[in-house]
Design an enzyme around this catalytic site. Structure first.
Site, PDB file in Angstrom:
ATOM      1  N   THR A  48      -0.383  -1.550 -10.583  1.00 35.52           N
ATOM      2  CA  THR A  48       0.426  -0.660  -9.819  1.00 35.52           C
ATOM      3  C   THR A  48       1.660  -0.167 -10.207  1.00 35.52           C
ATOM      4  O   THR A  48       1.732   1.117  -9.833  1.00 35.52           O
ATOM      5  CB  THR A  48       0.417  -1.621  -8.348  1.00 35.52           C
ATOM      6  OG1 THR A  48      -0.545  -2.359  -7.994  1.00 35.52           O
ATOM      7  CG2 THR A  48       0.886  -0.602  -7.283  1.00 35.52           C
ATOM      8  N   TYR A 111      -8.278  -2.986   1.442  1.00 32.06           N
ATOM      9  CA  TYR A 111      -8.983  -2.334   2.456  1.00 32.06           C
ATOM     10  C   TYR A 111     -10.062  -2.989   3.014  1.00 32.06           C
ATOM     11  O   TYR A 111     -10.147  -2.942   4.301  1.00 32.06           O
ATOM     12  CB  TYR A 111      -9.382  -0.962   2.024  1.00 32.06           C
ATOM     13  CG  TYR A 111      -9.453   0.018   3.091  1.00 32.06           C
ATOM     14  CD1 TYR A 111      -8.697   0.420   3.869  1.00 32.06           C
ATOM     15  CD2 TYR A 111     -10.923   0.278   3.390  1.00 32.06           C
ATOM     16  CE1 TYR A 111      -8.911   1.306   4.691  1.00 32.06           C
ATOM     17  CE2 TYR A 111     -11.095   1.131   4.252  1.00 32.06           C
ATOM     18  CZ  TYR A 111     -10.280   1.772   5.074  1.00 32.06           C
ATOM     19  OH  TYR A 111     -10.532   2.563   6.089  1.00 32.06           O
ATOM     20  N   TYR A 137      -3.944 -11.876  -8.210  1.00 31.32           N
ATOM     21  CA  TYR A 137      -3.121 -10.895  -7.799  1.00 31.32           C
ATOM     22  C   TYR A 137      -3.162 -10.841  -6.370  1.00 31.32           C
ATOM     23  O   TYR A 137      -4.037 -10.360  -5.708  1.00 31.32           O
ATOM     24  CB  TYR A 137      -2.959  -9.926  -8.492  1.00 31.32           C
ATOM     25  CG  TYR A 137      -1.924  -8.805  -8.123  1.00 31.32           C
ATOM     26  CD1 TYR A 137      -0.837  -9.284  -7.420  1.00 31.32           C
ATOM     27  CD2 TYR A 137      -1.860  -7.305  -8.341  1.00 31.32           C
ATOM     28  CE1 TYR A 137       0.309  -8.666  -7.067  1.00 31.32           C
ATOM     29  CE2 TYR A 137      -0.896  -6.645  -8.194  1.00 31.32           C
ATOM     30  CZ  TYR A 137       0.318  -7.075  -7.546  1.00 31.32           C
ATOM     31  OH  TYR A 137       1.383  -6.317  -7.099  1.00 31.32           O
ATOM     32  N   ARG A 142      -0.016  -4.811   0.052  1.00 30.04           N
ATOM     33  CA  ARG A 142      -0.881  -3.622  -0.253  1.00 30.04           C
ATOM     34  C   ARG A 142      -2.370  -3.730   0.086  1.00 30.04           C
ATOM     35  O   ARG A 142      -2.846  -2.764   0.224  1.00 30.04           O
ATOM     36  CB  ARG A 142      -0.701  -3.528  -1.816  1.00 30.04           C
ATOM     37  CG  ARG A 142       0.693  -3.091  -2.412  1.00 30.04           C
ATOM     38  CD  ARG A 142       0.660  -2.825  -3.736  1.00 30.04           C
ATOM     39  NE  ARG A 142       1.973  -2.349  -4.612  1.00 30.04           N
ATOM     40  CZ  ARG A 142       2.155  -1.151  -4.395  1.00 30.04           C
ATOM     41  NH1 ARG A 142       1.328  -0.189  -3.971  1.00 30.04           N
ATOM     42  NH2 ARG A 142       3.603  -0.904  -5.024  1.00 30.04           N
ATOM     43  N   LYS A 166      -0.289 -14.235  -9.700  1.00 30.57           N
ATOM     44  CA  LYS A 166       0.901 -13.423  -9.555  1.00 30.57           C
ATOM     45  C   LYS A 166       0.999 -13.392  -7.917  1.00 30.57           C
ATOM     46  O   LYS A 166       0.162 -12.690  -7.413  1.00 30.57           O
ATOM     47  CB  LYS A 166       0.641 -11.991  -9.863  1.00 30.57           C
ATOM     48  CG  LYS A 166       1.888 -11.192  -9.432  1.00 30.57           C
ATOM     49  CD  LYS A 166       1.672  -9.661 -10.158  1.00 30.57           C
ATOM     50  CE  LYS A 166       2.750  -8.896  -9.707  1.00 30.57           C
ATOM     51  NZ  LYS A 166       2.464  -7.549 -10.048  1.00 30.57           N
ATOM     52  N   ILE A 208       6.295 -11.399 -13.104  1.00 27.65           N
ATOM     53  CA  ILE A 208       5.727 -10.175 -13.633  1.00 27.65           C
ATOM     54  C   ILE A 208       6.617  -9.077 -12.701  1.00 27.65           C
ATOM     55  O   ILE A 208       6.320  -8.948 -11.639  1.00 27.65           O
ATOM     56  CB  ILE A 208       4.268 -10.012 -13.270  1.00 27.65           C
ATOM     57  CG1 ILE A 208       3.197 -10.917 -14.177  1.00 27.65           C
ATOM     58  CG2 ILE A 208       3.627  -8.485 -13.777  1.00 27.65           C
ATOM     59  CD1 ILE A 208       1.871 -10.928 -13.808  1.00 27.65           C
TER      60      ILE A 208
END
Length: 295
Positions: A48, A111, A137, A142, A166, A208
């Site tokens: 990202t 989504y 992740y 998001r 993550k 990260i």
């Protein structure tokens, strides 16, 4: 059984652009050298922060080759490969040349908002075809879905090549739950700069980082101090970044860190739509803080 090799400071590498919108490969070379010379333990590419959704496949391939060429094996490279179409992610993994790459970062499907069982089955399909260690992740802000600790630990137990997560849920309680119940070969990696100090104190293996793009030396020093149990000097570094943490994200990521890197003379302050540069007022506040840092 695979062991997690992604520990310490990982930098979520930005993608610099020229004023005409093209990828600035020369600045990218300088940035990679800057990270390695100043304490980065591994690089996370094409995720990202690297604005990967707005890059062409040709650009992604060139960036991958450039980073590998500049790195020359000095630090580990974690490359993003994820999405909300499980079959497409599986095919991409199977058809990609992974030479020179040390691991795959793969996000929870966004989504679609799958159930916890759907998340498990998604990562099961990925784990079964991956030739490299996988870092999950989890970033609910998001994706719209939070992978719960029990699901994370279930995946970690069932698939030994899934070596870390993550974790960017923003919940220290969730982090603690994963660390308490995870298998020994599995680690938690911070996905939130502002929570890194607290997460490492709780047992996380590293971060990260976004801020690491601009300030890898200080941020890596904070982490190393914590690993040695020297919490007071580490806390001082953490507190020196408190205001910067929020300013970096107030206008979206990577707008903040790109503005900071521009102020440092590394890159043009350019992003690709739909992202736009951070506001002038925000950029000035970060510039003022940068001048006062004594680290």
């Amino acid at each position: 059984m695979a062991q997690n090799i992604f520990k310490g400071l990982g930098v979520a590498l930005i993608t610099p652009f020229n004023t005409d919108g093209s990828v600035d490969y020369q600045s990218l070379k300088r940035l990679v050298e800057f990270q390695i010379d100043n304490g980065a333990d591994f690089l996370c590419i094409l995720a990202t922060t690297g604005e990967a959704p707005c890059l062409t496949q040709e650009e992604k391939d060139k960036i991958t080759d450039l980073v590998k060429d500049v790195n020359k094996g000095r630090v580990k490279i974690l490359k993003y490969c994820g999405g909300n179409n499980t079959a497409a992610v599986v095919e991409e993994i199977k058809n990609t040349d992974w030479s020179g790459i040390d691991g795959i970062l793969s996000i929870c499907p966004y989504y679609n908002k799958p159930s916890q069982e759907g998340l498990y089955q998604h990562f099961k399909a990925i784990a079964q075809v991956s030739p490299l260690p996988i870092v999950l992740y989890n970033v609910p802000g998001r994706t719209g879905i939070n992978m719960k600790p029990e699901t994370t630990c279930r995946i970690a137990r069932d698939f030994p090549n899934v070596v870390a997560v993550k974790e960017a849920s923003g919940s220290l309680e969730q982090v603690d739950e994963i660390i308490k119940n995870k298998p020994d070969n599995f680690d938690v990696i911070s996905g939130d700069d502002a929570l890194t100090f607290s997460m490492i104190a709780s047992g996380a293996a590293g971060v990260i980082s976004v801020i690491g793009n601009a300030l890898p030396k200080a941020f890596s020093r904070m982490i190393r101090l914590e690993f040695r149990g020297e919490y007071e000097p580490a806390r001082k570094i953490h507190h020196s970044f408190t205001e910067l943490y929020s300013l970096l994200f107030v206008d979206g990521n990577p707008a903040g860190v790109k503005a900071l890197l521009n102020d440092m003379g590394f890159i043009e302050n350019e992003l690709r739509l739909p992202l736009v540069p951070t506001r002038i007022a925000t950029k000035q506040k970060m510039s003022d803080i940068l001048k006062t840092l004594n680290i």
